[in-house]
Write a protein that holds these residues in place. Structure first.
Motif, PDB file in Angstrom:
ATOM      1  N   ASP A   1       0.830  -1.208   0.000  1.00  0.00           N
ATOM      2  CA  ASP A   1       0.000   0.000   0.000  1.00  0.00           C
ATOM      3  C   ASP A   1       0.862   1.255   0.000  1.00  0.00           C
ATOM      4  OD1 ASP A   1      -2.284  -1.567   0.042  1.00  0.00           O
ATOM      5  OD2 ASP A   1      -2.572  -1.362   2.212  1.00  0.00           O
ATOM      6  N   LYS A   2       1.917   1.249   0.813  1.00  0.00           N
ATOM      7  CA  LYS A   2       2.803   2.411   0.873  1.00  0.00           C
ATOM      8  C   LYS A   2       3.514   2.629  -0.457  1.00  0.00           C
ATOM      9  CE  LYS A   2       3.673   2.366   5.820  1.00  0.00           C
ATOM     10  NZ  LYS A   2       4.673   2.248   6.880  1.00  0.00           N
ATOM     11  N   LEU A   3       3.962   1.538  -1.084  1.00  0.00           N
ATOM     12  CA  LEU A   3       4.620   1.660  -2.380  1.00  0.00           C
ATOM     13  C   LEU A   3       3.658   2.196  -3.433  1.00  0.00           C
ATOM     14  CD1 LEU A   3       6.767  -1.605  -2.498  1.00  0.00           C
ATOM     15  CD2 LEU A   3       7.567   0.735  -2.211  1.00  0.00           C
ATOM     16  N   GLY A   4       2.415   1.739  -3.390  1.00  0.00           N
ATOM     17  CA  GLY A   4       1.400   2.238  -4.319  1.00  0.00           C
ATOM     18  C   GLY A   4       1.151   3.723  -4.132  1.00  0.00           C
ATOM     19  N   ASP A   5       1.111   4.171  -2.881  1.00  0.00           N
ATOM     20  CA  ASP A   5       0.923   5.596  -2.598  1.00  0.00           C
ATOM     21  C   ASP A   5       2.094   6.413  -3.124  1.00  0.00           C
ATOM     22  OD1 ASP A   5      -1.470   5.029  -1.359  1.00  0.00           O
ATOM     23  OD2 ASP A   5      -0.651   5.160   0.678  1.00  0.00           O
ATOM     24  N   LEU A   6       3.310   5.925  -2.897  1.00  0.00           N
ATOM     25  CA  LEU A   6       4.495   6.631  -3.395  1.00  0.00           C
ATOM     26  C   LEU A   6       4.485   6.693  -4.917  1.00  0.00           C
ATOM     27  CD1 LEU A   6       7.371   5.314  -1.106  1.00  0.00           C
ATOM     28  CD2 LEU A   6       6.508   7.656  -1.263  1.00  0.00           C
ATOM     29  N   GLU A   7       4.108   5.600  -5.535  1.00  0.00           N
ATOM     30  CA  GLU A   7       4.059   5.556  -6.992  1.00  0.00           C
ATOM     31  C   GLU A   7       3.071   6.577  -7.530  1.00  0.00           C
ATOM     32  OE1 GLU A   7       2.607   2.907 -10.698  1.00  0.00           O
ATOM     33  OE2 GLU A   7       1.926   2.463  -8.673  1.00  0.00           O
ATOM     34  N   ASP A   8       1.911   6.665  -6.906  1.00  0.00           N
ATOM     35  CA  ASP A   8       0.893   7.619  -7.348  1.00  0.00           C
ATOM     36  C   ASP A   8       1.393   9.057  -7.250  1.00  0.00           C
ATOM     37  OD1 ASP A   8      -0.858   5.566  -7.891  1.00  0.00           O
ATOM     38  OD2 ASP A   8      -1.962   5.773  -6.006  1.00  0.00           O
ATOM     39  N   LYS A   9       2.132   9.353  -6.202  1.00  0.00           N
ATOM     40  CA  LYS A   9       2.618  10.702  -5.985  1.00  0.00           C
ATOM     41  C   LYS A   9       3.805  11.047  -6.881  1.00  0.00           C
ATOM     42  CE  LYS A   9       1.149  10.820  -1.178  1.00  0.00           C
ATOM     43  NZ  LYS A   9       1.586  10.861   0.215  1.00  0.00           N
ATOM     44  N   HIS A  10       4.537  10.036  -7.331  1.00  0.00           N
ATOM     45  CA  HIS A  10       5.783  10.263  -8.070  1.00  0.00           C
ATOM     46  C   HIS A  10       5.807   9.460  -9.369  1.00  0.00           C
ATOM     47  CE1 HIS A  10       7.301  12.339  -4.553  1.00  0.00           C
ATOM     48  NE2 HIS A  10       6.879  11.330  -3.823  1.00  0.00           N
ATOM     49  N   ASP A  11       4.704   9.473 -10.078  1.00  0.00           N
ATOM     50  CA  ASP A  11       4.542   8.657 -11.279  1.00  0.00           C
ATOM     51  C   ASP A  11       5.642   8.904 -12.317  1.00  0.00           C
ATOM     52  OD1 ASP A  11       2.932   6.702 -12.711  1.00  0.00           O
ATOM     53  OD2 ASP A  11       2.427   8.357 -14.062  1.00  0.00           O
ATOM     54  N   LYS A  12       5.936  10.149 -12.591  1.00  0.00           N
ATOM     55  CA  LYS A  12       6.939  10.484 -13.611  1.00  0.00           C
ATOM     56  C   LYS A  12       8.321   9.962 -13.209  1.00  0.00           C
ATOM     57  CE  LYS A  12       8.769  14.357 -16.250  1.00  0.00           C
ATOM     58  NZ  LYS A  12       8.709  15.800 -16.492  1.00  0.00           N
ATOM     59  N   GLN A  13       8.686  10.137 -11.943  1.00  0.00           N
ATOM     60  CA  GLN A  13       9.984   9.674 -11.471  1.00  0.00           C
ATOM     61  C   GLN A  13      10.086   8.154 -11.517  1.00  0.00           C
ATOM     62  OE1 GLN A  13       8.056  11.914  -9.924  1.00  0.00           O
ATOM     63  NE2 GLN A  13       9.278  13.708  -9.396  1.00  0.00           N
ATOM     64  N   VAL A  14       8.994   7.471 -11.196  1.00  0.00           N
ATOM     65  CA  VAL A  14       8.983   6.012 -11.250  1.00  0.00           C
ATOM     66  C   VAL A  14       9.190   5.549 -12.688  1.00  0.00           C
ATOM     67  CG1 VAL A  14       7.566   3.939 -10.942  1.00  0.00           C
ATOM     68  CG2 VAL A  14       7.588   5.710  -9.180  1.00  0.00           C
ATOM     69  N   ASP A  15       8.487   6.169 -13.631  1.00  0.00           N
ATOM     70  CA  ASP A  15       8.642   5.808 -15.042  1.00  0.00           C
ATOM     71  C   ASP A  15      10.074   6.027 -15.516  1.00  0.00           C
ATOM     72  OD1 ASP A  15       6.009   5.050 -15.228  1.00  0.00           O
ATOM     73  OD2 ASP A  15       5.348   6.857 -16.281  1.00  0.00           O
ATOM     74  N   GLN A  16      10.676   7.131 -15.108  1.00  0.00           N
ATOM     75  CA  GLN A  16      12.057   7.413 -15.500  1.00  0.00           C
ATOM     76  C   GLN A  16      13.019   6.385 -14.908  1.00  0.00           C
ATOM     77  OE1 GLN A  16      12.518  11.470 -14.165  1.00  0.00           O
ATOM     78  NE2 GLN A  16      11.842  12.309 -16.132  1.00  0.00           N
ATOM     79  N   ALA A  17      12.816   6.043 -13.653  1.00  0.00           N
ATOM     80  CA  ALA A  17      13.686   5.069 -12.996  1.00  0.00           C
ATOM     81  C   ALA A  17      13.564   3.691 -13.647  1.00  0.00           C
ATOM     82  CB  ALA A  17      13.355   4.979 -11.508  1.00  0.00           C
TER      83      ALA A  17
ATOM     84  N   GLN B   1       5.307   0.954 -17.178  1.00  0.00           N
ATOM     85  CA  GLN B   1       5.007   2.343 -17.475  1.00  0.00           C
ATOM     86  C   GLN B   1       3.554   2.560 -17.897  1.00  0.00           C
ATOM     87  OE1 GLN B   1       8.149   3.351 -20.227  1.00  0.00           O
ATOM     88  NE2 GLN B   1       9.487   3.989 -18.560  1.00  0.00           N
ATOM     89  N   GLU B   2       2.865   1.519 -18.356  1.00  0.00           N
ATOM     90  CA  GLU B   2       1.470   1.649 -18.766  1.00  0.00           C
ATOM     91  C   GLU B   2       0.487   1.372 -17.638  1.00  0.00           C
ATOM     92  OE1 GLU B   2       1.076  -0.958 -22.103  1.00  0.00           O
ATOM     93  OE2 GLU B   2       1.969   0.469 -23.484  1.00  0.00           O
ATOM     94  N   ARG B   3       0.958   1.072 -16.468  1.00  0.00           N
ATOM     95  CA  ARG B   3       0.068   0.748 -15.363  1.00  0.00           C
ATOM     96  C   ARG B   3      -0.790   1.938 -14.999  1.00  0.00           C
ATOM     97  NH1 ARG B   3       4.003   3.326 -14.338  1.00  0.00           N
ATOM     98  NH2 ARG B   3       4.608   4.375 -12.467  1.00  0.00           N
ATOM     99  N   ASP B   4      -1.874   1.657 -14.334  1.00  0.00           N
ATOM    100  CA  ASP B   4      -2.777   2.730 -13.906  1.00  0.00           C
ATOM    101  C   ASP B   4      -2.600   3.019 -12.450  1.00  0.00           C
ATOM    102  OD1 ASP B   4      -3.927   3.183 -16.358  1.00  0.00           O
ATOM    103  OD2 ASP B   4      -5.418   1.612 -16.078  1.00  0.00           O
TER     104      ASP B   4
END
Length: 53
Positions: free
Chosen positions: A6-22, A50-53
């Motif tokens: 859940d925490k990872l999902g929250d971080l991903e939602d907040k930092h979507d662009k950075q996650v895609d770049q990484a 990168q296509e995840r929702d």
């Protein structure tokens, strides 16, 4: 374990662009280290993440 997910999902939602770049950089590094041997599989995995929702 679900709390961590859940925490990872929250971080991903907040930092979507950075996650895609990484993820993209990790894919490039995997291609580099394997001399492109698994390029198709790496590209497919990167694209799916990168296509995840």
């Amino acid at each position: 374990m679900s709390g961590l997910t859940d925490k990872l999902g929250d971080l991903e939602d907040k930092h979507d662009k950075q996650v895609d770049q990484a993820v993209g950089k990790a894919g490039e590094e995997a291609d580099k280290r394997t001399d492109g041997k698994y390029s198709e599989q790496v590209d497919k995995g990167v694209q799916e993440v990168q296509e995840r929702d």
